[in-house]
Design a protein around this motif. Structure first.
Motif, short mmCIF file in Angstrom:
data_model
loop_
_atom_site.label_atom_id
_atom_site.label_comp_id
_atom_site.label_asym_id
_atom_site.label_seq_id
_atom_site.Cartn_x
_atom_site.Cartn_y
_atom_site.Cartn_z
N ILE A 207 0.84 -1.20 0.00
CA ILE A 207 0.00 0.00 0.00
C ILE A 207 0.87 1.26 0.00
CG2 ILE A 207 -1.75 1.32 1.29
CD1 ILE A 207 -2.65 -1.53 2.40
N LYS A 208 1.90 1.25 0.82
CA LYS A 208 2.79 2.42 0.91
C LYS A 208 3.48 2.71 -0.43
CE LYS A 208 2.06 3.85 4.94
NZ LYS A 208 1.25 5.05 4.95
N GLU A 209 3.79 1.63 -1.16
CA GLU A 209 4.47 1.77 -2.45
C GLU A 209 3.55 2.40 -3.49
OE1 GLU A 209 6.22 -2.06 -3.53
OE2 GLU A 209 5.89 -1.51 -5.63
N VAL A 210 2.30 1.91 -3.56
CA VAL A 210 1.38 2.34 -4.64
C VAL A 210 0.52 3.53 -4.23
CG1 VAL A 210 -0.45 1.57 -6.20
CG2 VAL A 210 1.36 -0.02 -5.55
N PHE A 211 0.10 3.57 -2.96
CA PHE A 211 -0.78 4.65 -2.48
C PHE A 211 -0.15 5.30 -1.25
CE2 PHE A 211 -3.68 1.32 -4.27
CZ PHE A 211 -4.18 2.05 -5.34
N PRO A 212 0.93 6.05 -1.43
CA PRO A 212 1.66 6.58 -0.27
C PRO A 212 0.83 7.50 0.62
CG PRO A 212 2.53 7.47 -2.35
CD PRO A 212 1.57 6.39 -2.71
N GLY A 213 -0.24 8.08 0.09
CA GLY A 213 -1.06 8.98 0.90
C GLY A 213 -2.10 8.26 1.77
N HIS A 214 -2.29 6.96 1.54
CA HIS A 214 -3.30 6.23 2.30
C HIS A 214 -2.76 5.83 3.67
CE1 HIS A 214 -5.66 4.88 -1.54
NE2 HIS A 214 -5.43 6.18 -1.51
N ARG A 215 -3.66 5.75 4.66
CA ARG A 215 -3.24 5.31 5.99
C ARG A 215 -3.75 3.88 6.24
NH1 ARG A 215 -4.95 9.55 10.25
NH2 ARG A 215 -6.88 9.67 9.02
N ILE A 216 -3.10 3.20 7.20
CA ILE A 216 -3.41 1.78 7.43
C ILE A 216 -3.62 1.53 8.92
CG2 ILE A 216 -2.54 -0.58 7.19
CD1 ILE A 216 -0.64 1.01 4.95
N VAL B 262 -8.16 8.33 3.00
CA VAL B 262 -8.40 6.90 2.73
C VAL B 262 -7.67 6.07 3.78
CG1 VAL B 262 -8.16 5.01 1.08
CG2 VAL B 262 -8.71 7.32 0.26
N ILE B 263 -8.42 5.19 4.43
CA ILE B 263 -7.85 4.32 5.46
C ILE B 263 -8.15 2.86 5.10
CG2 ILE B 263 -7.82 3.71 7.91
CD1 ILE B 263 -8.76 6.53 8.58
N TRP B 264 -7.09 2.04 5.07
CA TRP B 264 -7.24 0.59 4.87
C TRP B 264 -7.28 -0.04 6.26
CZ3 TRP B 264 -5.83 -2.17 -0.03
CH2 TRP B 264 -5.68 -1.29 -1.11
N VAL B 265 -8.38 -0.74 6.56
CA VAL B 265 -8.52 -1.38 7.88
C VAL B 265 -8.32 -2.89 7.67
CG1 VAL B 265 -9.96 -1.58 9.93
CG2 VAL B 265 -10.17 0.44 8.47
N ILE B 266 -7.23 -3.41 8.21
CA ILE B 266 -6.77 -4.75 7.80
C ILE B 266 -6.66 -5.72 8.97
CG2 ILE B 266 -4.84 -6.01 6.75
CD1 ILE B 266 -4.23 -3.53 5.12
N ASP B 267 -7.28 -6.87 8.83
CA ASP B 267 -6.99 -7.99 9.71
C ASP B 267 -6.28 -9.05 8.86
OD1 ASP B 267 -6.82 -9.97 11.57
OD2 ASP B 267 -8.82 -9.62 12.39
N PRO B 268 -4.96 -9.21 9.07
CA PRO B 268 -4.20 -10.11 8.19
C PRO B 268 -4.67 -11.56 8.28
CG PRO B 268 -2.87 -9.41 10.08
CD PRO B 268 -4.12 -8.58 10.10
N ILE B 269 -4.99 -12.02 9.49
CA ILE B 269 -5.62 -13.34 9.66
C ILE B 269 -6.71 -13.16 10.72
CG2 ILE B 269 -5.35 -15.74 10.37
CD1 ILE B 269 -2.48 -15.68 9.45
N ASP B 270 -7.96 -13.29 10.30
CA ASP B 270 -9.04 -13.25 11.28
C ASP B 270 -9.45 -14.68 11.58
OD1 ASP B 270 -11.15 -11.78 12.80
OD2 ASP B 270 -12.38 -13.10 11.56
#
Ligand code: 2AM
Ligand code: CA
Ligand code: CA
Ligand code: CA
Length: 267
Positions: free
Chosen positions: A58-67, A83-91
């Motif tokens: 995400i940082k590489e392609v969308f540097p302005g987005h937060r995670i 824009v915020i990506w809300v991520i659960d890598p393994i739920d």
């Protein structure tokens, strides 16, 4: 703007599939398992690896987005701007460790607090549940129909047995009469899978006492796109930056369970 969201969507899907391949490849290797808040709260090297994988992409392609990610490699987020990506890598890490199934990757993408895209990937079944706000919801390439009304007597409700035995969050007498009345109850041990199943019509409702944003972000987008209702146990909307109880159901059923059973719940 449409092109922008199509681009986000394409990248998200590609990275989720790649992350799924990394998880599958890990089945033949030994896991490093640690505990977090208590002995049953597990985390593995793969939870951390997958979260870091998403962040680097995400940082590489969308540097302005937060995670915002469960394992804490994203940033501290206090406002929902941008824009915020809300991520659960393994739920469903416990299922991942004990069963090698019934877990999912969950990614919800929000803009100024509004859910724009949701992805839940059941890696082992190769089922990607995804929705774009206003553009429909899908399992892989198959479009999902809007959720239909159902009676309590004909409904399957997902909840953990914890919530109908002595616990510190809800009096068992609130939900046990509902459990008696419904057609059946289920518990899968992955909030993301349970939310995806409500979206797919395999479950009619899901009730749980404490989830974090990364548990429900993607599921909220999916279920709302299909006309389902997503609130906390008091019927209030969920804040995408806060932990909360979660009650999702088909339209009609949500209102009925809320007024007949959850009105007795004091949060
Ligand atoms: P996790 O596997 O990503 O931690 C298990 O009933 C469900 O509740 C899973 O979706 C799990 O997500 C989530 N959960 C949230 N907080 C938890 C905690 N403190 N311990 C275990 N599971 C938790
Ligand atoms: Ca966890
Ligand atoms: Ca989770
Ligand atoms: Ca997790």
């Amino acid at each position: 703007m449409r092109d922008f969201w199509n681009q986000v969507d394409t990248y998200a899907k590609q990275w989720i599939k790649e992350a799924g391949d990394r998880i599958k490849a890990s089945f033949s290797r030994e896991l490093v398992i640690e505990t977090k808040s208590n002995p049953n709260d597990l985390v593995t090297n793969m939870d951390k690896d997958i979260e870091q994988f998403f962040i680097s992409k995400i940082k590489e392609v969308f540097p302005g987005h937060r995670i915002l990610g469960e394992e804490g490699y994203g940033e501290k987020i206090e406002t929902s701007e941008g824009v915020i990506w809300v991520i659960d890598p393994i739920d469903g890490t416990m299922n991942f460790v004990h069963q090698q199934r019934n877990f999912a990757i969950s990614v919800g993408i929000f803009e100024n607090g509004v859910g724009q895209a949701g992805f839940i990937y059941d890696v082992v079944h190769d089922e990607l549940y995804h929705a774009r706000k206003g553009k429909g919801a899908y399992i892989n390439d198959q479009q999902l129909p809007p959720l239909k009304q159902v009676s309590i007597e004909e409904s399957i409700v997902s909840l953990n047995a914890t919530w109908v035995t002595e616990n510190r969050r809800i009096d068992p007498s609130v939900l046990s009469p509902l459990v008696t009345r419904v057609r059946g109850t289920r518990s899968y041990g992955s909030a993301a899978i349970e939310l995806a199943y409500v979206a797919a019509g395999r479950l009619d409702a899901y009730i749980t006492m404490r989830l974090a944003p990364w548990d429900f972000a993607a599921g909220k987008v999916l279920i709302e796109e299909l006309g389902g209702v997503v609130t906390d146990l008091e019927g209030k909307p969920l804040d995408i930056l806060d932990r909360s109880s979660v009650f999702v159901a088909k339209p009609g059923l949500h209102e009925e369970i809320l007024s007949t059973y959850l009105s007795k719940y004091k949060g």
